[in-house]
Design an enzyme around this catalytic site. Structure first.
Site, short mmCIF file in Angstrom:
data_model
loop_
_atom_site.label_atom_id
_atom_site.label_comp_id
_atom_site.label_asym_id
_atom_site.label_seq_id
_atom_site.Cartn_x
_atom_site.Cartn_y
_atom_site.Cartn_z
N TRP A 272 0.84 -1.13 0.04
CA TRP A 272 0.20 0.08 0.06
C TRP A 272 0.95 1.30 0.01
O TRP A 272 1.84 1.46 0.76
CB TRP A 272 -0.88 -0.11 1.23
CG TRP A 272 -1.97 1.22 1.36
CD1 TRP A 272 -2.64 1.48 0.47
CD2 TRP A 272 -2.18 1.75 2.43
NE1 TRP A 272 -3.38 2.70 0.97
CE2 TRP A 272 -3.00 2.92 2.10
CE3 TRP A 272 -1.85 1.80 3.75
CZ2 TRP A 272 -3.75 3.54 3.20
CZ3 TRP A 272 -2.20 2.65 4.87
CH2 TRP A 272 -3.25 3.63 4.49
N ASP B 247 -0.38 -5.15 9.60
CA ASP B 247 -1.50 -4.42 8.98
C ASP B 247 -2.67 -5.22 8.98
O ASP B 247 -2.76 -5.62 7.66
CB ASP B 247 -0.87 -3.38 7.73
CG ASP B 247 -1.65 -2.25 7.38
OD1 ASP B 247 -2.72 -2.15 8.33
OD2 ASP B 247 -1.53 -1.71 6.49
N ALA C 60 -6.29 -4.38 7.70
CA ALA C 60 -7.29 -3.32 7.45
C ALA C 60 -8.65 -3.96 6.94
O ALA C 60 -9.54 -2.82 6.68
CB ALA C 60 -6.71 -2.41 6.41
N1 PMP Z 1 -3.62 -0.42 5.79
C1 PMP Z 1 -4.03 -0.67 4.57
C2 PMP Z 1 -3.42 -1.76 3.65
C3 PMP Z 1 -5.11 0.26 3.85
O1 PMP Z 1 -5.65 -0.10 2.78
C4 PMP Z 1 -5.53 1.14 4.75
C5 PMP Z 1 -6.85 1.93 4.25
N2 PMP Z 1 -6.79 2.27 2.86
C6 PMP Z 1 -5.22 1.47 6.10
C7 PMP Z 1 -4.16 0.64 6.58
C8 PMP Z 1 -5.78 2.51 7.05
O2 PMP Z 1 -6.77 3.08 6.86
P1 PMP Z 1 -7.55 4.04 7.76
O3 PMP Z 1 -6.43 4.97 8.32
O4 PMP Z 1 -8.55 4.83 7.06
O5 PMP Z 1 -8.14 3.24 8.89
#
Ligand code: PMP
Length: 398
Positions: free
Chosen positions: A130, A211, A213
């Site tokens: 990401w 991570d 999400a």
């Molecule tokens: N990690 C990944 C891989 C993501 O795709 C996202 C959201 N696009 C996030 C973390 C964090 O998102 P948020 O801060 O909106 O909770």
């Protein structure tokens, strides 16, 4: 003071969304943004979330500060949802959680914690990963590099290459892993492969930073937690950044949590104090509302059951669309076999078409995907699927 300041280019993903909004093509389709959309193209509030929110507001008597680490009910419930009751109880004081502004806040606080230990090694991220992982972690002072992950030839994970690279990472370094639903490729490792990765981390004394999400968007809430659960059950030290943006639809409420597991309670308390100190320096404390709602929801068996059933429907719908796209494209052309699209997990996958075709789809048909060919599966709908299949096929077979 500001006369020398130049305007920065827009974020590649958010900027493309702006271009989409300005496009006056009446038939335009946005497959680039990272939010769930229903058949009507809306990002609805889960009914169970709306109910929890109403109940919370009705019962709320004060807006005074919440505890700095966060709402205790939220922290407890969200840890149990991800890590599971048995393991949370087993880990005891080796596990702590701190509320953060979304998953981004959790990633950043995890990075701040690593910096505060004096860590001078590297954080290894998948190639690709990401895009926001780089600025989020690098600006905390960490240095990032990549391990091989995605194989364009098979449109899946090149697990052999991944293992080879991870086996050569210097001892003590950090390995960032996507808990499930890899963003941007949608290509995940299997449970058996998680076991193998975690064995190497154990042998080589590497620390995972996981991570998460999209828990519940891949195969199911428990299935998607396999990697995290295995890591915390086997390894002495694990960091987990968890976001409630997608699976609770909390996006703008900025709801997330950083979890830390260390060798013992004393170390975990120390780590927690450094996270809270970093938070104090940056924003003092995380917004409460989203965490309050999620905590209240998960504390109610009835609302939890309702939310799980809504989440299942979201996942099933994305799976239907994914299969529909793969089957439609396979039936319409023979240049690319799109079976891999139906094998992908979560909200994203690479379409694997030539980059020039991505630009043609955008300029001629108003169909927006990222230049990497990442599409948001939830941007597909029962209505636009035939049009997308027709136009992608037309561009591919020109
Ligand atoms: N990690 C990944 C891989 C993501 O795709 C996202 C959201 N696009 C996030 C973390 C964090 O998102 P948020 O801060 O909106 O909770």
């Amino acid at each position: 003071m500001f006369q020398h300041l130049e305007t920065l280019p827009a974020d590649p993903i958010l900027g493309l969304n702006q271009t989409f909004l300005k496009d006056d093509n009446p038939d335009k389709i946005n497959l680039s943004v990272g939010v769930y959309q229903n058949a009507q193209g809306q990002t609805p509030i889960f009914t169970a979330v709306k109910k929890a929110e109403q109940e919370l507001i009705d019962a709320q008597l004060t807006k005074t500060y919440a505890p700095q680490a966060g709402d205790p009910t939220f922290l407890n419930q969200v840890s149990r949802l991800l890590i599971g009751d048995t393991l949370v109880d087993e880990l005891g004081d080796r596990l702590e959680a701190v509320m953060t502004p979304g998953g981004c806040g959790a990633l950043r606080m995890g990075a701040e914690l690593l910096v505060s230990t004096g860590f001078k090694g590297k954080v290894w991220v998948s190639d690709p990963t990401w895009a926001n992982h780089f600025p989020l972690l690098q600006s905390a002072g960490l240095s990032l590099t990549t391990y091989r992950y995605y194989d364009e030839a098979t449109n899946g994970v090149n697990f052999e290459a991944m293992m080879e690279d991870i086996s050569n990472i210097p001892e003590g370094d950090i390995v960032l892993l996507h808990g499930c639903c890899h963003n941007p490729t949608g290509a995940d490792i299997s449970s058996e492969q998680w076991d193998q990765v975690i064995s190497v981390l154990q042998e080589r004394n590497l620390v995972p930073f996981i991570d998460v999400a999209y828990q519940g968007f891949g195969e199911g809430l428990d299935e998607d937690a396999y990697g995290v659960r295995t890591a915390v059950s086997k390894l002495p030290e694990v960091l987990v950044a968890n976001s409630c943006s997608k699976n609770f639809g909390m996006y703008r409420e900025r709801t997330g949590v950083i979890m830390v597991v260390t060798e013992n309670g004393r170390q975990t308390q120390a780590a927690k104090s450094h996270i809270m100190s970093a938070a104090r320096r940056c924003y003092s404390m995380s917004p409460y509302h989203g965490a309050g709602v999620v905590g209240h929801l998960l504390n109610s068996p009835q609302l939890t059951a309702e939310w799980k059933s809504e989440l299942n429907k979201v996942r099933e719908r994305m799976n239907r669309l994914r299969v529909g796209l793969a089957e439609g494209l396979n039936a319409a052309q023979s240049r690319i076999n799109f079976d891999f699209v139906s094998r992908s997990n979560g909200m994203f996958c690479y379409l694997g078409i030539p980059q020039a075709d991505v630009l043609t789809l955008r300029s001629e048909y108003g169909i927006y995907l990222l230049e990497s060919t990442r599409i948001n599966v939830a941007g597909l709908s029962e209505d636009n699927l035939p049009v997308i299949v027709e136009r992608v096929t037309e561009v591919l077979t020109r």
